[in-house]
Design a protein around this motif. Structure first.
Motif, mmCIF file in Angstrom:
data_model
loop_
_atom_site.group_PDB
_atom_site.id
_atom_site.type_symbol
_atom_site.label_atom_id
_atom_site.label_comp_id
_atom_site.label_asym_id
_atom_site.label_seq_id
_atom_site.Cartn_x
_atom_site.Cartn_y
_atom_site.Cartn_z
ATOM 1 N N LYS A 11 22.685 41.402 49.520
ATOM 2 C CA LYS A 11 22.818 40.519 50.689
ATOM 3 C C LYS A 11 23.140 39.094 50.251
ATOM 4 O O LYS A 11 23.959 38.409 50.882
ATOM 5 N N ALA A 12 22.504 38.656 49.176
ATOM 6 C CA ALA A 12 22.766 37.301 48.676
ATOM 7 C C ALA A 12 24.201 37.170 48.171
ATOM 8 O O ALA A 12 24.871 36.151 48.412
ATOM 9 N N PHE A 13 24.685 38.191 47.473
ATOM 10 C CA PHE A 13 26.057 38.160 46.966
ATOM 11 C C PHE A 13 27.066 38.135 48.117
ATOM 12 O O PHE A 13 28.062 37.412 48.068
ATOM 13 N N LEU A 14 26.812 38.944 49.138
ATOM 14 C CA LEU A 14 27.700 38.970 50.301
ATOM 15 C C LEU A 14 27.678 37.630 51.027
ATOM 16 O O LEU A 14 28.725 37.116 51.447
ATOM 17 N N SER A 15 26.501 37.055 51.155
ATOM 18 C CA SER A 15 26.379 35.760 51.828
ATOM 19 C C SER A 15 27.125 34.677 51.064
ATOM 20 O O SER A 15 27.779 33.810 51.664
ATOM 21 N N GLU A 16 27.045 34.720 49.744
ATOM 22 C CA GLU A 16 27.742 33.739 48.915
ATOM 23 C C GLU A 16 29.240 33.788 49.150
ATOM 24 O O GLU A 16 29.916 32.748 49.221
ATOM 25 N N ILE A 18 31.001 35.536 51.775
ATOM 26 C CA ILE A 18 31.472 35.534 53.162
ATOM 27 C C ILE A 18 31.108 34.234 53.876
ATOM 28 O O ILE A 18 31.848 33.763 54.745
ATOM 29 N N GLY A 19 29.986 33.643 53.494
ATOM 30 C CA GLY A 19 29.575 32.399 54.140
ATOM 31 C C GLY A 19 29.325 32.602 55.622
ATOM 32 O O GLY A 19 28.658 33.546 56.037
ATOM 33 N N SER A 20 29.905 31.748 56.449
ATOM 34 C CA SER A 20 29.714 31.851 57.902
ATOM 35 C C SER A 20 30.654 32.861 58.536
ATOM 36 O O SER A 20 30.570 33.122 59.741
ATOM 37 N N GLY A 21 31.558 33.445 57.734
ATOM 38 C CA GLY A 21 32.460 34.456 58.276
ATOM 39 C C GLY A 21 33.750 34.543 57.480
ATOM 40 O O GLY A 21 34.164 33.579 56.842
ATOM 41 N N ASP A 22 34.361 35.727 57.491
ATOM 42 C CA ASP A 22 35.632 35.960 56.799
ATOM 43 C C ASP A 22 36.751 35.442 57.696
ATOM 44 O O ASP A 22 37.177 36.112 58.641
#
Length: 281
Positions: A11-16, A18-22
């Motif tokens: 989840k942390a890697f994805l958040s890093e 994608i941020g607020s959105g793709d």
């Protein structure tokens, strides 16, 4: 691999990433369903099936992943590793994180497998060290196992290991071990790093569980090993390369730990390709 920690890390890697959105995906996709394939671009050993199967379940449960290979299997150029079906936006949003992890893990598995084959001594187990990438230790140690290696301690909390600086700060191996045993419970093993014959003898006399021969030549490893009673586990580490590793075969040491399995490994190249005909505009 710890499932809760795995989920948190992914989840942390994805958040890093994608941020607020793709921004790209949100601008062009309107719910299209696609099928994509993960393709190997180099020969090697695969690692990361658990990542392949878990990442998209966290990003979008609608994405279906069909893994076609298990950890530890050899892969070849143009071989399909997995198929992924679901919303194009979600699949492509997770693409880079997935590939980064698979490539890193498979590179380590490939390096480990090459080291095992180079040593060619089934009596000696090759293991990793704590020289891992911050944030990736769990994944990198899993990859070492996929490549046929074994894990040394995972962190500072799961074993006691007296290294050169600990010993120097305490004054001697004997004093360092005395302090540890004064308050140590029965479940924690003690490993001591040694650099010469005198230190090996001292470590044996104070009754440690594991003795490491640090930066010892193959002949020195044989010599030091002969001084250690069989109940004490032995380990050789330091200064070894893929080219010199075969020289340590037949030394009768129990383990060889190799930092380069994780700190000097090149990623194994994979790509994700969307099947164009599967896109419905």
């Amino acid at each position: 691999m710890n499932g809760i920690l795995l989920n948190e890390q992914l989840k942390a890697f994805l958040s890093e990433d994608i941020g607020s959105g793709d921004a790209t995906g949100e601008a062009i996709f309107q719910g299209e369903e696609v099928t994509a394939s993960i393709i190997a671009k180099q020969p090697g050993v695969f690692a990361g099936r658990v990542v392949l199967e878990r990442l998209y379940s966290l990003l979008d449960p609608r994405v279906e992943v069909n893994a076609l290979i298990d950890d530890g299997q050899k892969v070849f150029p143009k071989e399909r590793i997995a198929t992924i079906t679901g919303p194009a936006h979600s699949i492509l949003s997770g693409e880079r994180v997935l590939l980064n992890l698979l490539q890193r893990m498979s590179g380590i598995a490939t390096m480990t497998n090459s080291a095992v084959e180079a040593l060619a001594d089934e009596a000696i187990r090759l293991c990793d060290t704590r020289k891992t990438t911050p944030g990736l230790r769990m994944f990198e140690k899993e990859a070492v196992r996929a490549g046929g290696g074994f894990n040394h301690r995972r962190g500072l909390d799961d074993a006691i290991m007296l290294k050169e600086n600990h010993i120097a700060a305490c004054g001697s191996i004997t004093e360092a071990v005395r302090r540890i045993k004064a308050g140590l419970g029965p479940m924690m093993k003690i490993e001591v790093e040694t650099t010469n014959e005198a230190e090996v003898i001292e470590a044996v006399e104070v009754g440690v569980d594991v003795i490491m021969f640090d930066n010892a030549s193959p002949d020195e490893v044989k010599q030091y090993r002969s001084l250690v009673p069989s109940p004490i586990v032995t380990e050789a580490s330091g200064g070894m390369t893929m080219a010199t590793l075969p020289d340590y075969a037949g030394t009768s040491v129990d383990y060889i730990s190799l930092g380069f399995l994780t700190h000097s490994t090149k990623a194994l190249d994979f790509s994700m390709l969307v099947q164009k005909e599967a896109i419905s505009w």
